[in-house]
Motif scaffolding. Structure first.
Motif, PDB file in Angstrom:
ATOM      1  N   ILE A   4       1.038  -0.993   0.164  1.00 31.29           N
ATOM      2  CA  ILE A   4      -0.146   0.095  -0.030  1.00 31.29           C
ATOM      3  C   ILE A   4       1.021   1.205  -0.158  1.00 31.29           C
ATOM      4  CG2 ILE A   4      -1.786   1.059   1.140  1.00 31.29           C
ATOM      5  CD1 ILE A   4      -2.465  -1.395   2.426  1.00 31.29           C
ATOM      6  N   LEU A   5       0.958   1.937  -0.887  1.00 34.92           N
ATOM      7  CA  LEU A   5       1.803   3.117  -1.373  1.00 34.92           C
ATOM      8  C   LEU A   5       1.184   4.447  -0.910  1.00 34.92           C
ATOM      9  CD1 LEU A   5       2.808   1.728  -4.767  1.00 34.92           C
ATOM     10  CD2 LEU A   5       4.321   1.778  -2.639  1.00 34.92           C
ATOM     11  N   LYS A   6       2.154   5.358  -0.634  1.00 35.75           N
ATOM     12  CA  LYS A   6       1.493   6.654  -0.240  1.00 35.75           C
ATOM     13  C   LYS A   6       0.885   7.261  -1.675  1.00 35.75           C
ATOM     14  CE  LYS A   6       4.883   7.324   3.411  1.00 35.75           C
ATOM     15  NZ  LYS A   6       5.987   7.952   3.971  1.00 35.75           N
ATOM     16  N   PRO A   7      -0.327   7.931  -1.649  1.00 37.04           N
ATOM     17  CA  PRO A   7      -0.834   8.229  -2.682  1.00 37.04           C
ATOM     18  C   PRO A   7       0.072   9.284  -3.631  1.00 37.04           C
ATOM     19  CG  PRO A   7      -2.345   8.354  -1.180  1.00 37.04           C
ATOM     20  CD  PRO A   7      -0.981   8.232  -0.525  1.00 37.04           C
ATOM     21  N   ALA A   8       0.930  10.117  -3.238  1.00 43.22           N
ATOM     22  CA  ALA A   8       1.653  11.089  -3.759  1.00 43.22           C
ATOM     23  C   ALA A   8       2.678  10.559  -4.723  1.00 43.22           C
ATOM     24  CB  ALA A   8       2.302  12.082  -2.780  1.00 43.22           C
ATOM     25  N   THR A   9       3.208   9.388  -4.234  1.00 38.24           N
ATOM     26  CA  THR A   9       4.339   8.694  -4.967  1.00 38.24           C
ATOM     27  C   THR A   9       4.056   7.493  -5.610  1.00 38.24           C
ATOM     28  OG1 THR A   9       5.177   8.188  -3.123  1.00 38.24           O
ATOM     29  CG2 THR A   9       6.291  10.102  -3.965  1.00 38.24           C
ATOM     30  N   ALA A  10       2.557   7.052  -5.365  1.00 35.32           N
ATOM     31  CA  ALA A  10       2.109   5.626  -5.823  1.00 35.32           C
ATOM     32  C   ALA A  10       2.488   5.278  -7.270  1.00 35.32           C
ATOM     33  CB  ALA A  10       0.668   5.453  -5.509  1.00 35.32           C
ATOM     34  N   ALA A  11       2.204   6.180  -8.222  1.00 31.13           N
ATOM     35  CA  ALA A  11       2.332   6.012  -9.760  1.00 31.13           C
ATOM     36  C   ALA A  11       4.135   5.712  -9.856  1.00 31.13           C
ATOM     37  CB  ALA A  11       1.864   7.146 -10.428  1.00 31.13           C
ATOM     38  N   ALA A  12       4.836   6.658  -9.192  1.00 32.26           N
ATOM     39  CA  ALA A  12       6.231   6.600  -9.772  1.00 32.26           C
ATOM     40  C   ALA A  12       6.740   5.121  -8.859  1.00 32.26           C
ATOM     41  CB  ALA A  12       7.140   7.467  -9.098  1.00 32.26           C
ATOM     42  N   MET A  13       6.321   4.725  -7.506  1.00 32.08           N
ATOM     43  CA  MET A  13       6.837   3.491  -7.049  1.00 32.08           C
ATOM     44  C   MET A  13       6.311   2.367  -8.093  1.00 32.08           C
ATOM     45  SD  MET A  13       8.788   4.273  -4.772  1.00 32.08           S
ATOM     46  CE  MET A  13       9.446   5.725  -5.936  1.00 32.08           C
ATOM     47  N   GLN A  14       5.055   2.205  -8.536  1.00 31.74           N
ATOM     48  CA  GLN A  14       4.677   1.103  -9.264  1.00 31.74           C
ATOM     49  C   GLN A  14       5.305   1.082 -10.464  1.00 31.74           C
ATOM     50  OE1 GLN A  14       0.528   2.542  -9.807  1.00 31.74           O
ATOM     51  NE2 GLN A  14      -0.068   1.587  -7.896  1.00 31.74           N
ATOM     52  N   ALA A  15       5.602   2.215 -11.019  1.00 30.74           N
ATOM     53  CA  ALA A  15       6.402   2.126 -12.390  1.00 30.74           C
ATOM     54  C   ALA A  15       7.879   1.554 -12.213  1.00 30.74           C
ATOM     55  CB  ALA A  15       6.534   3.574 -12.967  1.00 30.74           C
ATOM     56  N   LYS A  16       8.493   1.908 -10.783  1.00 31.05           N
ATOM     57  CA  LYS A  16       9.630   1.354 -10.508  1.00 31.05           C
ATOM     58  C   LYS A  16       9.670  -0.323 -10.220  1.00 31.05           C
ATOM     59  CE  LYS A  16      13.003   1.672  -6.760  1.00 31.05           C
ATOM     60  NZ  LYS A  16      14.481   2.099  -7.752  1.00 31.05           N
ATOM     61  N   LEU A  17       8.628  -0.717  -9.500  1.00 32.83           N
ATOM     62  CA  LEU A  17       8.201  -2.087  -9.120  1.00 32.83           C
ATOM     63  C   LEU A  17       8.317  -2.961 -10.657  1.00 32.83           C
ATOM     64  CD1 LEU A  17       6.586  -1.687  -5.834  1.00 32.83           C
ATOM     65  CD2 LEU A  17       8.701  -2.748  -6.269  1.00 32.83           C
ATOM     66  N   ILE A  18       7.462  -2.496 -11.298  1.00 32.17           N
ATOM     67  CA  ILE A  18       7.056  -3.135 -12.463  1.00 32.17           C
ATOM     68  C   ILE A  18       8.273  -3.246 -13.307  1.00 32.17           C
ATOM     69  CG2 ILE A  18       5.804  -2.962 -14.773  1.00 32.17           C
ATOM     70  CD1 ILE A  18       3.649  -1.589 -13.227  1.00 32.17           C
ATOM     71  N   ALA A  19       9.022  -2.058 -13.577  1.00 28.31           N
ATOM     72  CA  ALA A  19      10.561  -2.309 -14.320  1.00 28.31           C
ATOM     73  C   ALA A  19      11.448  -3.297 -13.734  1.00 28.31           C
ATOM     74  CB  ALA A  19      11.150  -0.871 -14.293  1.00 28.31           C
ATOM     75  N   ALA A  31      -5.190   1.461  -7.968  1.00 25.81           N
ATOM     76  CA  ALA A  31      -5.136   2.755  -7.341  1.00 25.81           C
ATOM     77  C   ALA A  31      -3.723   3.145  -6.699  1.00 25.81           C
ATOM     78  CB  ALA A  31      -6.307   2.910  -6.261  1.00 25.81           C
ATOM     79  N   ASN A  32      -3.542   3.113  -5.338  1.00 22.14           N
ATOM     80  CA  ASN A  32      -2.172   3.053  -4.952  1.00 22.14           C
ATOM     81  C   ASN A  32      -1.919   1.757  -4.202  1.00 22.14           C
ATOM     82  OD1 ASN A  32      -4.422   2.970  -2.737  1.00 22.14           O
ATOM     83  ND2 ASN A  32      -2.696   3.952  -1.097  1.00 22.14           N
ATOM     84  N   ARG A  33      -2.248   0.837  -4.791  1.00 18.72           N
ATOM     85  CA  ARG A  33      -1.759  -0.504  -4.283  1.00 18.72           C
ATOM     86  C   ARG A  33      -1.134  -1.385  -5.510  1.00 18.72           C
ATOM     87  NH1 ARG A  33      -5.539  -2.222   0.853  1.00 18.72           N
ATOM     88  NH2 ARG A  33      -6.127  -0.289   1.557  1.00 18.72           N
ATOM     89  N   ILE A  34      -0.176  -2.093  -5.095  1.00 19.35           N
ATOM     90  CA  ILE A  34       0.369  -2.895  -5.928  1.00 19.35           C
ATOM     91  C   ILE A  34       0.557  -4.539  -5.368  1.00 19.35           C
ATOM     92  CG2 ILE A  34       2.998  -2.317  -5.584  1.00 19.35           C
ATOM     93  CD1 ILE A  34       3.584  -2.771  -8.438  1.00 19.35           C
ATOM     94  N   ALA A  35       0.306  -5.468  -6.251  1.00 21.35           N
ATOM     95  CA  ALA A  35       0.459  -6.828  -5.553  1.00 21.35           C
ATOM     96  C   ALA A  35       1.672  -7.852  -6.588  1.00 21.35           C
ATOM     97  CB  ALA A  35      -0.870  -7.485  -6.044  1.00 21.35           C
ATOM     98  N   ILE A  36       2.341  -8.174  -5.659  1.00 20.62           N
ATOM     99  CA  ILE A  36       3.434  -8.816  -6.604  1.00 20.62           C
ATOM    100  C   ILE A  36       3.378 -10.254  -6.081  1.00 20.62           C
ATOM    101  CG2 ILE A  36       6.140  -8.825  -7.146  1.00 20.62           C
ATOM    102  CD1 ILE A  36       6.299  -6.090  -6.205  1.00 20.62           C
ATOM    103  N   VAL A  48      10.902   2.380  -1.933  1.00 21.22           N
ATOM    104  CA  VAL A  48       9.726   1.794  -2.157  1.00 21.22           C
ATOM    105  C   VAL A  48       9.128   1.424  -0.548  1.00 21.22           C
ATOM    106  CG1 VAL A  48       8.200  -0.190  -2.833  1.00 21.22           C
ATOM    107  CG2 VAL A  48      10.045   0.653  -4.299  1.00 21.22           C
ATOM    108  N   ARG A  49       9.877   0.729   0.233  1.00 26.12           N
ATOM    109  CA  ARG A  49       9.525   0.711   1.486  1.00 26.12           C
ATOM    110  C   ARG A  49       9.042   1.929   2.364  1.00 26.12           C
ATOM    111  NH1 ARG A  49      13.728  -3.897   2.961  1.00 26.12           N
ATOM    112  NH2 ARG A  49      14.932  -2.118   2.613  1.00 26.12           N
ATOM    113  N   ALA A  50      10.080   2.920   2.014  1.00 28.25           N
ATOM    114  CA  ALA A  50       9.905   4.384   2.467  1.00 28.25           C
ATOM    115  C   ALA A  50       8.579   5.048   1.975  1.00 28.25           C
ATOM    116  CB  ALA A  50      11.136   5.321   2.249  1.00 28.25           C
ATOM    117  N   ALA A  51       8.177   4.737   0.974  1.00 29.35           N
ATOM    118  CA  ALA A  51       7.029   5.119   0.267  1.00 29.35           C
ATOM    119  C   ALA A  51       5.715   4.512   0.547  1.00 29.35           C
ATOM    120  CB  ALA A  51       7.073   5.438  -1.204  1.00 29.35           C
TER     121      ALA A  51
END
Length: 331
Positions: A4-19, A31-36, A48-51
């Motif tokens: 569960i990511l902080k909304p402000a940086t969710a998109a950037a962190m999702q992109a980082k994890l996908i890459a 939304a602001n969640r990513i399942a891996i 990512v942990r910080a975000a």
């Protein structure tokens, strides 16, 4: 694992994890969640942990179906219906499409009772190979015409993946019958469409079985899913056709975001018991119900004993909507 990511940086962190992990792990975002799948918290990058605000490791196999991944209710919108959330949808019609005239009359009755969806089977999976199997595509045409004439949506069963394309030309909602709940090729086929799917619980299926079956549909990209509780087979079917698992309604609503619809007709199999079980389903918090109606049940081509006559249906439907409004007032 669900992050569960902080909304402000969710998109950037999702992109980082996908890459970083997208080629080696199944990844889903909402939304602001990513399942891996298959990743551990120790493998997460420090930024990512910080975000993130939380990392959930006790995640069900049916990730996309889980409310942990998708906290808000799924709302399904068809031309004449809103299904899910605080809405209540009535679906009614004959078990089988018997003729154009008959299904047209039953669609009129269904609408009088507040239904926005008319049901009817054109392809019928029957226990005996010698029982009426449905009218096929002719039945689909008749049901579509009856629905359009009364400004209703249409729901009908699709029995195998070879029929998906044909049924899709007519219906607003695919119904997956209890016997096909784990027909995985069929689930994959409807999952590749964007037509809503009403998935019936199999007669011997557990809650997890239902959710995993729904996951097959979601995995194909179709997230317009509703779950139908129609009773399960237990040790005693002397007095009712199945055992109506009312507890499944709130349990499913806690575990998943998909609308839960009750089917009292198939649950009990006797028209006298349909109304009390329909009321019980509404009281349990269902998002709607699907019931069978027939003006001459004695001569119905399938499942006559559980069909409500028009007068009985209209009374039951009125009570159901009143009870739903009362239940909502308590929320």
């Amino acid at each position: 694992m669900i992050i569960i990511l902080k909304p402000a940086t969710a998109a950037a962190m999702q992109a980082k994890l996908i890459a970083e992990f997208g080629t080696s792990h199944e990844i889903f975002t909402h939304a602001n969640r990513i399942a891996i799948q298959g990743l551990t918290p120790a493998q997460l990058p420090t930024d990512v942990r910080a975000a993130s605000t939380d990392v959930l490791t006790d995640v069900p196999a049916a990730v996309q179906s889980s409310r942990l991944f998708h906290p808000e209710d799924t709302i399904i919108r068809t031309p004449h219906s809103v299904i899910g959330g605080n809405h209540f949808v009535m679906m009614a019609g004959p078990c089988s499409v018997e003729s154009a005239g008959h299904v047209e009359r039953m669609a009129e009755v269904a609408k009088q009772g507040g239904a926005t969806v008319v049901r009817g089977g054109a392809f019928k999976p029957r226990t005996s190979p010698y029982s009426f199997q449905g009218l096929g595509e002719e039945g689909l045409r008749d049901l579509r015409a009856a629905a359009d004439q009364n400004d209703l949506d249409m729901i009908t069963e699709v029995m195998d993946d070879e029929h998906v394309a044909m049924v899709a030309q007519y219906t607003d909602i695919f119904q997956i019958g209890a016997r096909n709940m784990q027909n995985f090729s069929l689930l994959k086929a409807v999952g590749r469409t964007q037509i809503p799917v009403a998935l019936k619980r199999g007669m011997s299926a557990t809650i997890d079985d239902v959710l995993n079956a729904a996951e097959y549909i979601a995995a194909g990209g179709n997230h317009q899913i509703m779950l139908l509780e129609r009773g399960i087979r237990t040790f005693d079917n002397k007095y009712t056709r199945n055992t109506f698992d009312l507890g499944a309604v709130p349990v499913l609503q806690e575990l998943t975001h998909y609308p839960v619809i009750v089917d009292p007709s198939h649950a009990v199999g006797t028209w006298e018991l349909v109304t009390p079980m329909a009321m019980a389903g509404v009281a349990a918090g269902a998002s709607g119900m699907i019931v069978e109606i027939h003006d001459d049940p004695t001569h119905a081509l399938s499942d006559g004993p559980q069909a409500l006559k028009p007068k009985t249906y209209l009374k039951m439907a009125k009570q159901a909507f009143q009870l739903h409004d009362l239940v909502q007032s308590w929320a």
